[in-house]
Design a protein around this motif. Structure first.
Motif, PDB file in Angstrom:
ATOM      1  N   VAL A  91    -140.550  72.909  18.399  1.00  0.00           N
ATOM      2  CA  VAL A  91    -139.549  73.361  16.994  1.00  0.00           C
ATOM      3  C   VAL A  91    -138.282  72.883  17.801  1.00  0.00           C
ATOM      4  O   VAL A  91    -137.422  72.430  16.194  1.00  0.00           O
ATOM      5  N   ARG A  92    -137.690  72.983  18.873  1.00  0.00           N
ATOM      6  CA  ARG A  92    -136.464  72.612  18.967  1.00  0.00           C
ATOM      7  C   ARG A  92    -135.933  71.039  18.294  1.00  0.00           C
ATOM      8  O   ARG A  92    -134.806  71.470  18.332  1.00  0.00           O
ATOM      9  N   ALA A  93    -136.234  70.909  18.231  1.00  0.00           N
ATOM     10  CA  ALA A  93    -136.308  68.812  17.592  1.00  0.00           C
ATOM     11  C   ALA A  93    -136.035  69.071  16.028  1.00  0.00           C
ATOM     12  O   ALA A  93    -134.947  68.035  15.777  1.00  0.00           O
ATOM     13  N   GLY A  94    -135.998  70.220  15.713  1.00  0.00           N
ATOM     14  CA  GLY A  94    -136.194  69.975  13.744  1.00  0.00           C
ATOM     15  C   GLY A  94    -137.511  69.275  13.402  1.00  0.00           C
ATOM     16  O   GLY A  94    -137.950  68.460  14.469  1.00  0.00           O
ATOM     17  N   ALA A  95    -136.074  68.864  12.292  1.00  0.00           N
ATOM     18  CA  ALA A  95    -137.656  68.116  11.321  1.00  0.00           C
ATOM     19  C   ALA A  95    -137.722  66.677  11.618  1.00  0.00           C
ATOM     20  O   ALA A  95    -138.500  66.042  11.162  1.00  0.00           O
ATOM     21  N   ASP A  96    -137.010  66.502  12.267  1.00  0.00           N
ATOM     22  CA  ASP A  96    -137.227  64.316  12.348  1.00  0.00           C
ATOM     23  C   ASP A  96    -138.001  64.915  13.703  1.00  0.00           C
ATOM     24  O   ASP A  96    -138.176  63.611  13.462  1.00  0.00           O
ATOM     25  N   GLY A  97    -138.259  65.131  14.564  1.00  0.00           N
ATOM     26  CA  GLY A  97    -139.099  65.575  15.364  1.00  0.00           C
ATOM     27  C   GLY A  97    -139.255  64.433  16.797  1.00  0.00           C
ATOM     28  O   GLY A  97    -137.749  64.227  16.260  1.00  0.00           O
ATOM     29  N   LEU A  98    -140.001  63.927  17.536  1.00  0.00           N
ATOM     30  CA  LEU A  98    -139.841  63.123  18.166  1.00  0.00           C
ATOM     31  C   LEU A  98    -140.801  62.316  18.800  1.00  0.00           C
ATOM     32  O   LEU A  98    -141.626  62.811  17.979  1.00  0.00           O
ATOM     33  N   PRO A  99    -140.470  60.953  18.916  1.00  0.00           N
ATOM     34  CA  PRO A  99    -142.050  60.203  19.232  1.00  0.00           C
ATOM     35  C   PRO A  99    -142.965  60.767  20.831  1.00  0.00           C
ATOM     36  O   PRO A  99    -141.728  61.316  21.406  1.00  0.00           O
ATOM     37  N   ALA A 100    -143.717  60.265  20.379  1.00  0.00           N
ATOM     38  CA  ALA A 100    -145.266  60.744  21.294  1.00  0.00           C
ATOM     39  C   ALA A 100    -144.921  60.798  23.405  1.00  0.00           C
ATOM     40  O   ALA A 100    -144.407  60.588  23.931  1.00  0.00           O
ATOM     41  N   GLY A 101    -144.138  59.169  23.703  1.00  0.00           N
ATOM     42  CA  GLY A 101    -143.424  58.775  24.010  1.00  0.00           C
ATOM     43  C   GLY A 101    -142.502  59.607  24.931  1.00  0.00           C
ATOM     44  O   GLY A 101    -142.646  60.914  25.820  1.00  0.00           O
ATOM     45  N   GLU A 102    -141.319  60.576  24.390  1.00  0.00           N
ATOM     46  CA  GLU A 102    -140.749  61.381  24.308  1.00  0.00           C
ATOM     47  C   GLU A 102    -140.978  62.207  24.669  1.00  0.00           C
ATOM     48  O   GLU A 102    -141.106  63.561  25.380  1.00  0.00           O
ATOM     49  N   ILE A 103    -141.927  62.985  24.357  1.00  0.00           N
ATOM     50  CA  ILE A 103    -142.386  63.805  24.711  1.00  0.00           C
ATOM     51  C   ILE A 103    -143.453  64.407  26.068  1.00  0.00           C
ATOM     52  O   ILE A 103    -143.181  65.167  26.427  1.00  0.00           O
ATOM     53  N   ALA A 104    -144.343  63.194  25.951  1.00  0.00           N
ATOM     54  CA  ALA A 104    -144.662  63.366  27.227  1.00  0.00           C
ATOM     55  C   ALA A 104    -144.108  63.284  28.657  1.00  0.00           C
ATOM     56  O   ALA A 104    -144.160  64.136  29.335  1.00  0.00           O
ATOM     57  N   ARG A 105    -142.246  62.422  28.459  1.00  0.00           N
ATOM     58  CA  ARG A 105    -141.713  62.507  28.836  1.00  0.00           C
ATOM     59  C   ARG A 105    -140.986  64.296  29.841  1.00  0.00           C
ATOM     60  O   ARG A 105    -141.057  64.620  30.568  1.00  0.00           O
ATOM     61  N   GLU A 106    -140.916  64.721  28.314  1.00  0.00           N
ATOM     62  CA  GLU A 106    -140.173  65.341  28.067  1.00  0.00           C
ATOM     63  C   GLU A 106    -141.586  66.658  29.027  1.00  0.00           C
ATOM     64  O   GLU A 106    -140.252  68.018  29.832  1.00  0.00           O
ATOM     65  N   VAL A 107    -142.417  66.834  28.219  1.00  0.00           N
ATOM     66  CA  VAL A 107    -143.174  67.943  28.593  1.00  0.00           C
ATOM     67  C   VAL A 107    -143.816  67.937  30.534  1.00  0.00           C
ATOM     68  O   VAL A 107    -143.891  68.248  30.966  1.00  0.00           O
ATOM     69  N   GLY A 108    -143.858  66.307  30.917  1.00  0.00           N
ATOM     70  CA  GLY A 108    -144.700  66.232  31.736  1.00  0.00           C
ATOM     71  C   GLY A 108    -145.713  65.771  31.731  1.00  0.00           C
ATOM     72  O   GLY A 108    -146.625  66.759  33.530  1.00  0.00           O
ATOM     73  N   VAL A 109    -146.226  65.211  30.972  1.00  0.00           N
ATOM     74  CA  VAL A 109    -148.228  65.062  31.234  1.00  0.00           C
ATOM     75  C   VAL A 109    -148.093  63.301  30.549  1.00  0.00           C
ATOM     76  O   VAL A 109    -147.202  62.813  29.949  1.00  0.00           O
TER      77      VAL A 109
END
Length: 112
Positions: free
Chosen positions: A26-44
């Motif tokens: 939601v914070r990333a907006g319409a551009d979104g994020l790649p899966a790898g970055e999501i994994a790093r940010e969330v820690g999974v």
């Protein structure tokens, strides 16, 4: 949104990592994020993230698109609005003061 869809969406969000992923997108907006970055940010781990992303996608809360070799995930704002609308649709019961603070919260988030 009907009750079964709302239950699916709320169930998808009823997990710490999935809620974290959704809030990040939601914070990333319409551009979104790649899966790898999501994994790093969330820690999974990536394979665990894949399961979480699938659940959120099936619940209508996120969407994905391919950009080259990457898959980009973003919040499905229509799905989010549908869930929020479902949650507050019976809120006021003729008493707008009950839900008025929700509008203030939404406005204050957007003013940042």
């Amino acid at each position: 949104m009907l009750l079964p869809e709302a239950v699916d969406a709320l169930s998808a969000l009823a997990h710490g990592h999935r809620l974290g992923v959704f809030r990040l997108l939601v914070r990333a907006g319409a551009d979104g994020l790649p899966a790898g970055e999501i994994a790093r940010e969330v820690g999974v781990l990536p394979n665990t993230l894949s399961t979480h992303l699938t659940i959120l996608g099936h619940a209508g809360l996120i969407q994905s698109r391919r950009e080259g070799r990457s898959v980009i995930y973003s919040a499905d704002y229509d799905g989010m609005r549908g869930l929020l609308g479902f949650l507050v649709s019976d809120c006021c019961a003729g008493r707008p003061e009950i839900c008025a603070p929700l509008a203030e919260v939404a406005q204050s988030c957007c003013d940042r």
